[in-house]
Motif scaffolding. Structure first.
Motif: not given
Ligand code: HEM
Lengths: 577, 325
Positions: A438-455
């Motif tokens: 699926v073509p993605q916007n290179v200036y957007r990151l879809d974070t829905a399925n990602l894990t953010a790094s936390v301290d």
């Protein structure tokens, strides 16, 4: 067309329908047919068609269509339009689902290409052509015709003067004709015809009169010419705009310093073209960006406002030659008929990412798009090419050209030039979803399925990098490095529209025609002179097209040119509206 | 004091002077009411006695304006004219100083646009008055202009400074300059058409306008002559507006990479153009000339004002150069 003068249905025009028509011996047809009220359709489909056509090309319908056009143009300034701002349309549809859907169905987000807007201006054009063609033919005839013959009665004209003189009627007529023709034989002010009338008995209200000398004169054929030119130029304008729409192309490319692009459909980030465009028409030149410079105001009033942008480029022509050029805002570069515009600029920091296994997973320049006047710029780095078995990495962050750290630990940019650059990044890991096709916007990151790094406290980790820094990514993901130099990028817009010269020419012709049509005077002047009781009587009348403050002075000048004239009583009959 | 501040001060001075001019003109209108009424009855009598102009007490009737020669000198109007000249000169100097302070042409944002447009309107009025007595316009023109300047000072004012790259172009001088001048001319034409409509309504017995408070309307020229004055200005304004649009398109082609893009400002400029084109058509369409055509001028001018204020402040287009955030 049998009649010599054509007038659109419903025109209020004293010049051609006024006084001359109502006099018995005016040249038949020279003043047009009697005013025709909208007639009911004659029986039969032919009559019906003719009636419809006459209505469509009438002044009244033209007026209605003009009013409609103004009203129809309105919603496009209120509602967001797909052509200008597609994301605003999406937002609007989200906020107003029901109304939005209906508005969309009726084309309210594409007003200027909608059926109804197009219908109005196309009808207007048809009406215009239907009205202008017969007028042009009639005018071409009128250009060769003589001035309308002297009417019997002068009383009804807006300017009417009588007087007496000791000179003979012949001398009066000769002086009037000479004056009206003016100084230049080849370009007479008035077209003049001197004539004579036989003696005539009383008829109706007109008393008997001996033989007379007459002069009939008309000026200002250019006024009607200008009016026709104006209307025809409008048609030409619309046609050339349409042709341009069909043939044009437009592409956008972002290039960074020392890099380039080639004029080919695949090399553009976005590309759009008209229906008749063929890719072969792209001239295959290439271009590199050598340097980009910007200047910003440093005074307190307009601090950080942009003052100058200059892109230094080298153009490589297909024949192998190359030359240095500059592109500035307002000064597009013309290459082989295509114009290249400087539409945007920003920073494209060099970022490299090394994954947990020490392999280089990403190395490249990433354009960060400026979001405000001080170039707080947002960008994302997608790192799918990590060593097998590792989580993919996504970085979202801001590039701050001149950063200051606030007390609460946040950073902000205070000036658009890179005096103290800082890159602020948040880190995500997981599946970036790039493999699904699926073509993605290179200036957007879809974070829905990602894990953010936390301290340890559960706060998001933010990495701060100055140029040359290498820092550890959290969660042992690897390291990230910001290059020593921060390259600039420019957003270039390349456009080719072969109709431009035509559009401009027609626009200027319309302006020229309009000026002539509004400011050139169109006037008729008649002189009649005869002898009664041994005294030469002189009668002068003037008529103008439209409002014309110069008619009276014109007649006054004529009067002073008549030898020995004693003016009787000047009357200015009032015009009824 | 900085040059920019001096300019602001002069603008205030101009506004005050023009407000005084308006008062003087208003007094003149009030005074003249009684005089003209008598003059009018005299002319009526004269017509009745058989001069023969078809005046017949209706809305029509072009020529027979009562002779001015017998009227006493109009001192209030004279004061109005001299204060108008003074105010206009002050305004002109203020605009010049503004240009010096900013180091560029002084018409690049709404505030400056307001000043220059007002200046053009005043200049048209004053210069026209050199050729023909149009002092009856004084109260309305100075009133509108004072209003514009005060609104400009209070709502649109920004400090004098340079402009961004997209505006650094000779087209700023030409395109914007002609647009402002056209606006100034449309302003006077609007006043004339509005007066035409009012006088026409009074003459045809509108219950509201036949009240004694509107007796000053009788001293206005006839609707026919107001209409022809308005037309002459509108014709000039329309040609200038046409040029503004063409010039804007040429500039947009260079600055924005397309000559026309239906940006809100472009849409409204187009609407204005179409309305005034409709006006010119209406004048020559049977049944639409006169009063109906005058309404087009009112609508057209409303669009001009909206294009200047509403479009700059409400819509977010490429023309949002007001400098007001
Ligand atoms: C695109 C639509 C049109 C526009 C923008 C337009 C605009 C204009 C303008 C600005 C004038 C004023 C020039 C002047 O007063 O001399 C004018 C005059 C005129 N137009 Fe149009 N027009 C349009 C369509 C039409 C159509 C469809 C007709 C025929 C029914 C028409 C017939 C005329 C005539 C006869 C005049 C001369 C009026 C006069 O001065 O007596 N126009 N037009």
């Amino acid at each position: 067309m049998s009649e010599r003068t054509y007038r659109p249905e419903g025109i209020a025009d004293d010049f051609t329908t006024g006084a001359p028509t109502s006099t018995a011996d005016a040249v038949p047809g020279a003043a047009g047919q009697p005013p025709s009220a909208p007639r009911a359709p004659q029986l039969g489909w032919r009559g019906m068609l003719r009636w419809t056509w006459r209505q469509l090309t009438s002044m009244r319908v033209a007026l209605m269509l003009l009013m409609l056009l103004a009203v129809a143009a309105l919603p496009g300034s209120i509602l967001p339009q797909r052509d200008q701002d597609p994301s605003a349309v999406v937002e609007y549809l989200g906020e107003h689902p029901t109304a939005g859907e209906w508005l969309d169905r009726f084309g309210f987000f594409d007003v200027y290409t909608s059926v109804w807007f197009s219908a109005i201006y196309l009808l207007l054009l048809v009406s215009l052509v239907g009205c202008i063609v017969p007028r042009t033919i009639a005018h071409a005839r009128a250009l060769r015709a003589r001035p309308p013959r002297t009417p019997v009665r002068f009383e009804r004209f807006p300017v009417h003067v009588t007087g007496t003189t000791a000179e003979s009627p012949d001398e009066v007529a000769a002086a009037a004709a000479a004056h009206l023709r003016g100084r230049w034989r080849r370009m007479p002010t008035f077209r003049v015809e001197a004539g004579a009338e036989d003696a005539r008995p009383a008829r109706g209200k007109v008393p008997a009169r001996p033989a007379t000398r007459t002069v009939a004169a008309e000026r200002g054929y250019l006024r009607e010419t200008g009016n026709l030119l104006f209307h025809l130029a409008l048609v030409g304008l619309v046609i050339s705009v349409a042709v341009g729409q069909l043939l044009h192309y437009r592409g956008q490319a972002i290039i960074t310093e020392d890099r380039g692009f080639a004029n080919a459909v695949v090399d553009y980030d976005t590309f759009e073209s008209g229906a008749w465009f063929s890719p072969e028409s792209l001239v295959p030149f290439a271009m590199t960006l050598d340097a980009f410079e910007s200047e910003f105001a440093t005074d307190t009033v307009a601090f950080a406002q942009s003052r100058d942008f200059t892109a230094e480029v080298t153009v490589h022509e297909p024949d192998g030659s190359s030359r240095a050029e500059t592109i500035k805002v307002n000064h597009p570069l013309d290459v082989d008929g295509a114009k290249i515009y400087l539409q945007g600029n920003g920073y494209a920091p060099e970022i490299s990412v090394t994954d947990a296994e020490g392999a280089t997973a990403f190395d490249g320049r990433v354009p960060f798009l400026p979001e405000d006047q001080v170039y707080t710029s947002r960008g994302v780095v997608k790192v799918p090419d990590v060593s097998p078995g590792l989580d993919q990495i996504g970085l979202i962050g801001y590039f701050l050209p001149t950063a200051v750290l606030n007390d609460d630990g946040t950073a902000e940019s205070v000036f658009p030039l890179p005096e103290d650059p800082l890159l602020v990044l948040e880190v995500y890991r997981g599946d970036l979803g790039l493999d699904e096709g699926v073509p993605q916007n290179v200036y957007r990151l879809d974070t829905a399925n990602l894990t953010a790094s936390v301290d340890d406290d559960g706060e998001r980790v933010t990495l701060l990098l100055e140029p040359g820094d290498t820092v550890e990514l959290p969660d042992g993901l690897g390291t990230v490095t910001l290059g020593e130099d921060v390259p600039r990028f420019v957003a270039l817009d390349l456009r080719h529209d072969p109709s431009l010269a035509w559009v401009l020419s027609f626009a200027l012709l319309a302006l020229l025609g309009l000026t002539g049509s509004l400011f050139l005077p169109r006037r008729r002047v008649w002189v009649r002179s005869w002898t009664s009781d041994g005294v030469t009587q002189v009668e002068v009348a003037g008529l103008a097209r439209g409002d014309d403050a110069g008619l009276e002075p014109e007649v006054d000048r004529l009067l002073t040119a008549l030898p020995g004239l004693e003016r009787a009583r000047p009357t200015r009959t009032s015009e009824e509206d | 004091m900085e040059i920019g501040d001096l300019s602001d001060l002069l603008v205030w001075a101009a506004a005050t002077t023009l407000a005084l001019a308006m008062i003087a003109f208003a007094i003149d209108l009030g005074r003249r009411t009684d005089e003209r009424l008598e003059a009018r009855t005299e002319t009526r009598a004269a017509i009745g006695a058989g001069v023969g102009a078809p005046e017949a007490g209706s809305a029509s009737g072009g020529g027979s304006v009562p002779a001015e020669s017998s009227a006493p000198p109009r001192r209030a109007a004279g004061i109005g004219m001299s204060t108008s000249w003074l105010g206009t000169i002050l305004l002109g100097v203020a605009i010049l100083l503004r240009g010096v302070a900013a180091g560029r042409t002084p018409w690049a944002n709404m505030y400056e646009f307001t000043l220059v447009g007002s200046f053009v309107a005043m200049t048209v009025f004053l210069v026209w008055n050199l050729r023909r007595d149009v002092r009856f316009l004084g109260a309305f023109v100075t009133g509108l202009v004072t209003l514009f300047i005060v609104v400009g000072l209070n709502s649109f004012h920004v400090a004098a400074t340079g402009v961004q790259p997209a505006l650094q172009n000779y087209w700023l001088v030409i395109h914007v300059g002609v647009a402002i001048a056209a606006t100034g001319i449309f302003t006077i034409a609007f006043v004339l058409s509005a007066l035409q409509l009012l006088r026409d309504a009074r003459d045809t017995g509108s219950p509201f306008l036949t009240r004694p408070g509107f007796r000053w309307l009788d001293r206005m020229p006839t609707p026919t002559s107001l209409e022809s004055m308005s037309f002459r200005l509108n014709a000039v304004g329309f040609v200038m507006w046409t040029f503004t649009i063409i010039g804007g398109a040429i500039w947009a082609e260079d600055a924005w990479g397309r000559y026309w893009g239906w940006d809100p400002k472009e849409v409204w400029s187009f609407i204005i153009w179409v309305v005034y084109a409709a006006y010119l058509h209406a004048r020559t369409t049977r049944g639409w000339s006169g009063r109906r055509a005058a309404w087009f001028v009112v609508v057209g001018y409303a669009c001009v004002l909206f294009n200047f204020t509403g479009v700059n402040l409400i819509f977010n287009g490429k023309h949002s150069y007001s400098g007001i955030s």
